[in-house]
Design an enzyme around this catalytic site. Sequence first.
Site, PDB file in Angstrom:
ATOM      1  N   PRO A  18       0.793  -1.235   0.000  1.00 15.61           N
ATOM      2  CG  PRO A  18      -0.028  -1.008   2.170  1.00 15.61           C
ATOM      3  CD  PRO A  18       0.739  -1.938   1.283  1.00 15.61           C
ATOM      4  CG  ASP A  41       0.109   0.177 -11.357  1.00 14.18           C
ATOM      5  OD1 ASP A  41       0.239  -0.010 -12.561  1.00 14.18           O
ATOM      6  OD2 ASP A  41      -0.557  -0.556 -10.606  1.00 14.18           O
ATOM      7  CE  LYS A  63      -4.523   0.634 -16.623  1.00 12.04           C
ATOM      8  NZ  LYS A  63      -3.843  -0.232 -15.692  1.00 12.04           N
ATOM      9  N   GLY A  95      -0.310  -2.437  -3.964  1.00 14.78           N
ATOM     10  CA  GLY A  95      -1.038  -3.485  -3.245  1.00 14.78           C
ATOM     11  C   GLY A  95      -0.652  -4.861  -3.734  1.00 14.78           C
ATOM     12  CG  ASP A  96      -2.068  -9.440  -4.353  1.00 13.56           C
ATOM     13  OD1 ASP A  96      -1.180 -10.124  -3.798  1.00 13.56           O
ATOM     14  OD2 ASP A  96      -2.727  -9.853  -5.331  1.00 13.56           O
ATOM     15  CB  THR A 124      -4.571  -6.300  -0.941  1.00 10.37           C
ATOM     16  OG1 THR A 124      -5.452  -5.531  -1.777  1.00 10.37           O
ATOM     17  CG2 THR A 124      -5.343  -6.814   0.256  1.00 10.37           C
ATOM     18  CG  MET A 175     -10.479   1.585  -7.576  1.00  4.38           C
ATOM     19  SD  MET A 175     -10.401   0.517  -9.033  1.00  4.38           S
ATOM     20  CE  MET A 175     -10.947  -1.047  -8.369  1.00  4.38           C
TER      21      MET A 175
HETATM   22  N1  SAH Z   1      -3.988  -3.805  -6.382  1.00  4.26           N
HETATM   23  C1  SAH Z   1      -4.332  -2.769  -5.433  1.00  4.26           C
HETATM   24  C2  SAH Z   1      -5.660  -2.091  -5.737  1.00  4.26           C
HETATM   25  C3  SAH Z   1      -5.684  -1.306  -7.017  1.00  4.26           C
HETATM   26  S1  SAH Z   1      -7.203  -0.483  -7.278  1.00  4.26           S
HETATM   27  C4  SAH Z   1      -4.359  -3.368  -4.014  1.00  4.26           C
HETATM   28  O1  SAH Z   1      -4.253  -4.591  -3.866  1.00  4.26           O
HETATM   29  O2  SAH Z   1      -4.463  -2.586  -3.063  1.00  4.26           O
HETATM   30  C5  SAH Z   1      -6.840   1.114  -6.662  1.00  4.26           C
HETATM   31  C6  SAH Z   1      -7.555   1.371  -5.357  1.00  4.26           C
HETATM   32  O3  SAH Z   1      -6.880   0.764  -4.273  1.00  4.26           O
HETATM   33  C7  SAH Z   1      -7.646   2.826  -4.970  1.00  4.26           C
HETATM   34  O4  SAH Z   1      -8.687   3.483  -5.649  1.00  4.26           O
HETATM   35  C8  SAH Z   1      -7.911   2.725  -3.490  1.00  4.26           C
HETATM   36  O5  SAH Z   1      -9.260   2.410  -3.237  1.00  4.26           O
HETATM   37  C9  SAH Z   1      -7.071   1.509  -3.102  1.00  4.26           C
HETATM   38  N2  SAH Z   1      -5.752   1.891  -2.553  1.00  4.26           N
HETATM   39  C10 SAH Z   1      -4.555   1.555  -3.040  1.00  4.26           C
HETATM   40  N3  SAH Z   1      -3.561   2.024  -2.267  1.00  4.26           N
HETATM   41  C11 SAH Z   1      -4.154   2.685  -1.244  1.00  4.26           C
HETATM   42  C12 SAH Z   1      -3.675   3.396  -0.116  1.00  4.26           C
HETATM   43  N4  SAH Z   1      -2.383   3.554   0.137  1.00  4.26           N
HETATM   44  N5  SAH Z   1      -4.602   3.948   0.724  1.00  4.26           N
HETATM   45  C13 SAH Z   1      -5.911   3.812   0.509  1.00  4.26           C
HETATM   46  N6  SAH Z   1      -6.412   3.150  -0.555  1.00  4.26           N
HETATM   47  C14 SAH Z   1      -5.565   2.588  -1.417  1.00  4.26           C
END
Ligand code: SAH
Length: 256
Positions: A18, A41, A63, A95-96, A124, A175
């Site tokens: 994250p 990303d 994106k 994230g993942d 994630t 999202m």
């Molecule tokens: N693959 C990523 C998700 C990608 S979709 C995962 O596993 O986390 C992108 C969304 O992830 C963002 O719109 C938000 O809702 C969330 N997100 C990702 N990083 C974040 C963070 N540091 N804090 C809060 N939400 C986060």
Amino acid sequence: MEESFAIAGTVYLVGAGPGDPDLLTLRAARLVMQAGLIVHDGLVSEEILAMAGPKARLVSVAKRRSRHTMPQDAINALLVREALAGKQVVRLKGGDPLVFGRGGEEAEACRAAGVPVEVVPGVTSALGAAAAAQIPLTHRASASVVSFVAGQCKGLTEQDWSGLAGKGRTLVIYMGLASAPLIAEKLITDGLSPEMSVAVIENATSKAMRVLRAPIAGLADVIERERVKSPALIIVGEVASDADHELRTLALEFAE
Ligand code: SAH
């Protein structure tokens, strides 16, 4: 350090977690430090990109909602092309890679082209945010189910979320900022109490993290008033309430 790469060109789909570099897996950290080419990303933090070696080439395929710098097909083609040219390609994702990350599509494109792929899991953001905000996603007294959903506007009305939020259940929405008013309405129409607790976690695990709480009926207001920006997660359920913490502890004592 041990060499992490395979001999032939391979695509490594790597979860960057994250944001906080300390939350990288050891495997991810090794690959980032040894990579010649990193395709990343917008969600991957600066601190993590700074771990790349001095000779590494960094390509951003960031994106943003409604502003795609590189279409998914072009990203897939780039990964395949570089790997077929013999490069070790680290595809670094927030994230993942397999949770709302299109990692599945990229792995498929590689397999179709005969390119070896390895997937390295990441923390994630739901798990990172929950840990940082100390919100238990499950709790013996108040949540035995947890669901992850994507809350983008597109197709939101067709998605069936019935039964995912409510008593004893935790719903984590990725999202979901832009469509938060619709999401709250949808959940309440499906029978969720307007009083149900919600936590909004912005920039989870970074220094800029904020945790905001409201009843679901006040979700849109709090996001607007506090000018919450992406990336943010919305956690819906009894576990998201601050006040509930003591009650849950009490409930457990009685249950014992
Ligand atoms: N693959 C990523 C998700 C990608 S979709 C995962 O596993 O986390 C992108 C969304 O992830 C963002 O719109 C938000 O809702 C969330 N997100 C990702 N990083 C974040 C963070 N540091 N804090 C809060 N939400 C986060």
